[in-house]
Motif scaffolding. Structure first.
Motif, PDB file in Angstrom:
ATOM      1  N   HIS A  79       0.827  -1.201   0.000  1.00 58.17           N
ATOM      2  CA  HIS A  79       0.000   0.000   0.000  1.00 58.17           C
ATOM      3  C   HIS A  79       0.869   1.264   0.000  1.00 58.17           C
ATOM      4  N   LEU A  80       1.887   1.291   0.857  1.00 59.50           N
ATOM      5  CA  LEU A  80       2.779   2.453   0.904  1.00 59.50           C
ATOM      6  C   LEU A  80       3.502   2.664  -0.423  1.00 59.50           C
ATOM      7  N   SER A  81       3.922   1.578  -1.042  1.00 58.51           N
ATOM      8  CA  SER A  81       4.598   1.682  -2.333  1.00 58.51           C
ATOM      9  C   SER A  81       3.648   2.157  -3.426  1.00 58.51           C
ATOM     10  N   LYS A  82       2.407   1.681  -3.393  1.00 61.63           N
ATOM     11  CA  LYS A  82       1.421   2.124  -4.389  1.00 61.63           C
ATOM     12  C   LYS A  82       1.130   3.611  -4.265  1.00 61.63           C
ATOM     13  N   VAL A  83       1.060   4.112  -3.029  1.00 63.49           N
ATOM     14  CA  VAL A  83       0.831   5.545  -2.816  1.00 63.49           C
ATOM     15  C   VAL A  83       2.014   6.352  -3.346  1.00 63.49           C
ATOM     16  N   LYS A  84       3.218   5.879  -3.061  1.00 62.44           N
ATOM     17  CA  LYS A  84       4.431   6.561  -3.527  1.00 62.44           C
ATOM     18  C   LYS A  84       4.501   6.573  -5.055  1.00 62.44           C
ATOM     19  N   LEU A  85       4.187   5.428  -5.683  1.00 59.88           N
ATOM     20  CA  LEU A  85       4.227   5.352  -7.144  1.00 59.88           C
ATOM     21  C   LEU A  85       3.118   6.186  -7.781  1.00 59.88           C
ATOM     22  N   LYS A  86       1.976   6.244  -7.125  1.00 57.72           N
ATOM     23  CA  LYS A  86       0.881   7.055  -7.661  1.00 57.72           C
ATOM     24  C   LYS A  86       1.252   8.532  -7.701  1.00 57.72           C
ATOM     25  N   LYS A  87       2.002   8.987  -6.688  1.00 58.69           N
ATOM     26  CA  LYS A  87       2.474  10.369  -6.682  1.00 58.69           C
ATOM     27  C   LYS A  87       3.432  10.643  -7.840  1.00 58.69           C
ATOM     28  N   MET A  88       4.135   9.591  -8.293  1.00 58.90           N
ATOM     29  CA  MET A  88       5.056   9.723  -9.424  1.00 58.90           C
ATOM     30  C   MET A  88       4.352   9.537 -10.765  1.00 58.90           C
ATOM     31  N   GLY A  89       3.064   9.231 -10.731  1.00 56.58           N
ATOM     32  CA  GLY A  89       2.303   9.064 -11.964  1.00 56.58           C
ATOM     33  C   GLY A  89       2.254   7.652 -12.495  1.00 56.58           C
ATOM     34  N   VAL A  90       2.539   6.672 -11.641  1.00 56.28           N
ATOM     35  CA  VAL A  90       2.536   5.266 -12.044  1.00 56.28           C
ATOM     36  C   VAL A  90       1.274   4.607 -11.494  1.00 56.28           C
ATOM     37  N   HIS A  91       0.515   3.951 -12.348  1.00 54.34           N
ATOM     38  CA  HIS A  91      -0.690   3.239 -11.934  1.00 54.34           C
ATOM     39  C   HIS A  91      -0.344   1.770 -11.714  1.00 54.34           C
ATOM     40  N   VAL A  92      -0.758   1.233 -10.568  1.00 53.74           N
ATOM     41  CA  VAL A  92      -0.449  -0.152 -10.208  1.00 53.74           C
ATOM     42  C   VAL A  92      -1.739  -0.946 -10.124  1.00 53.74           C
ATOM     43  N   LYS A  93      -1.764  -2.074 -10.826  1.00 51.29           N
ATOM     44  CA  LYS A  93      -2.872  -3.024 -10.729  1.00 51.29           C
ATOM     45  C   LYS A  93      -2.299  -4.322 -10.181  1.00 51.29           C
ATOM     46  N   GLU A  94      -2.913  -4.823  -9.119  1.00 50.95           N
ATOM     47  CA  GLU A  94      -2.430  -6.056  -8.500  1.00 50.95           C
ATOM     48  C   GLU A  94      -3.471  -7.155  -8.623  1.00 50.95           C
ATOM     49  N   MET A  95      -2.981  -8.347  -8.877  1.00 54.56           N
ATOM     50  CA  MET A  95      -3.866  -9.496  -8.990  1.00 54.56           C
ATOM     51  C   MET A  95      -3.287 -10.639  -8.166  1.00 54.56           C
ATOM     52  N   PRO A  96      -3.959 -11.030  -7.080  1.00 55.26           N
ATOM     53  CA  PRO A  96      -3.466 -12.172  -6.301  1.00 55.26           C
ATOM     54  C   PRO A  96      -3.696 -13.471  -7.063  1.00 55.26           C
ATOM     55  N   VAL A  97      -2.670 -14.304  -7.056  1.00 53.16           N
ATOM     56  CA  VAL A  97      -2.710 -15.548  -7.827  1.00 53.16           C
ATOM     57  C   VAL A  97      -2.195 -16.678  -6.946  1.00 53.16           C
ATOM     58  N   LEU A  98      -2.754 -17.849  -7.121  1.00 51.05           N
ATOM     59  CA  LEU A  98      -2.265 -19.036  -6.418  1.00 51.05           C
ATOM     60  C   LEU A  98      -1.103 -19.621  -7.210  1.00 51.05           C
ATOM     61  N   PHE A  99       0.110 -19.291  -6.799  1.00 55.06           N
ATOM     62  CA  PHE A  99       1.295 -19.848  -7.440  1.00 55.06           C
ATOM     63  C   PHE A  99       1.670 -21.153  -6.765  1.00 55.06           C
ATOM     64  N   TYR A 100       2.138 -22.067  -7.561  1.00 50.72           N
ATOM     65  CA  TYR A 100       2.606 -23.343  -7.055  1.00 50.72           C
ATOM     66  C   TYR A 100       4.112 -23.231  -6.858  1.00 50.72           C
ATOM     67  N   PRO A 101       4.638 -23.569  -5.672  1.00 58.20           N
ATOM     68  CA  PRO A 101       6.085 -23.441  -5.452  1.00 58.20           C
ATOM     69  C   PRO A 101       6.880 -24.266  -6.454  1.00 58.20           C
ATOM     70  N   THR A 102       7.854 -23.679  -7.083  1.00 57.39           N
ATOM     71  CA  THR A 102       8.575 -24.346  -8.174  1.00 57.39           C
ATOM     72  C   THR A 102       9.426 -25.519  -7.710  1.00 57.39           C
ATOM     73  N   LYS A 103       9.885 -25.522  -6.473  1.00 62.11           N
ATOM     74  CA  LYS A 103      10.718 -26.647  -6.058  1.00 62.11           C
ATOM     75  C   LYS A 103       9.899 -27.929  -5.892  1.00 62.11           C
ATOM     76  N   TYR A 104       8.573 -27.803  -5.803  1.00 55.86           N
ATOM     77  CA  TYR A 104       7.708 -28.982  -5.709  1.00 55.86           C
ATOM     78  C   TYR A 104       6.961 -29.271  -7.005  1.00 55.86           C
ATOM     79  N   MET A 105       7.251 -28.526  -8.042  1.00 56.33           N
ATOM     80  CA  MET A 105       6.511 -28.672  -9.293  1.00 56.33           C
ATOM     81  C   MET A 105       6.926 -29.962 -10.010  1.00 56.33           C
ATOM     82  N   HIS A 106       5.953 -30.747 -10.339  1.00 52.19           N
ATOM     83  CA  HIS A 106       6.182 -31.980 -11.083  1.00 52.19           C
ATOM     84  C   HIS A 106       5.652 -31.749 -12.491  1.00 52.19           C
ATOM     85  N   LEU A 107       6.491 -31.256 -13.374  1.00 52.79           N
ATOM     86  CA  LEU A 107       6.066 -30.801 -14.682  1.00 52.79           C
ATOM     87  C   LEU A 107       6.322 -31.860 -15.750  1.00 52.79           C
ATOM     88  N   HIS A 108       5.272 -32.207 -16.460  1.00 54.29           N
ATOM     89  CA  HIS A 108       5.371 -33.113 -17.597  1.00 54.29           C
ATOM     90  C   HIS A 108       5.032 -32.342 -18.858  1.00 54.29           C
TER      91      HIS A 108
END
Length: 93
Positions: free
Chosen positions: A57-86
């Motif tokens: 939140h603090l970083s978004k406020v700081k960036l907004k003052k600089m003219g940067v728009h931030v969009k955040e999207m929470p995502v369920l990431f799977y930890p890569t060290k446990y990824m069993h990729l085929h």
């Protein structure tokens, strides 16, 4: 006005880390020189999204003052060290 979009996957854009110093700050300088608008789209894991809410939140406020728009999207990431990729699962990742 042209828009520059920076997409960040599961990396912290808040604070003074590498993403901020090597990507965001040069884009801010570029936007001031050439009249661009900067938009950050951040895909953040749910755990980081919850635990770093105040810092984000603090970083978004700081960036907004600089003219940067931030969009955040929470995502369920799977930890890569446990990824069993085929080969047949790759399109789903």
């Amino acid at each position: 006005m042209r828009i520059i979009r920076l997409v960040i996957f599961n990396e912290p854009f808040w604070g003074e880390g590498l993403i901020y110093t090597q990507n965001i700050l040069p884009l801010i300088q570029l936007s001031r020189s050439f009249n661009y608008q900067i938009e950050i789209i951040s895909f953040t894991s749910v755990i980081k999204f919850i635990t770093n809410a105040k810092d984000r939140h603090l970083s978004k406020v700081k960036l907004k003052k600089m003219g940067v728009h931030v969009k955040e999207m929470p995502v369920l990431f799977y930890p890569t060290k446990y990824m069993h990729l085929h080969w047949y699962i790759i399109p789903f990742y």
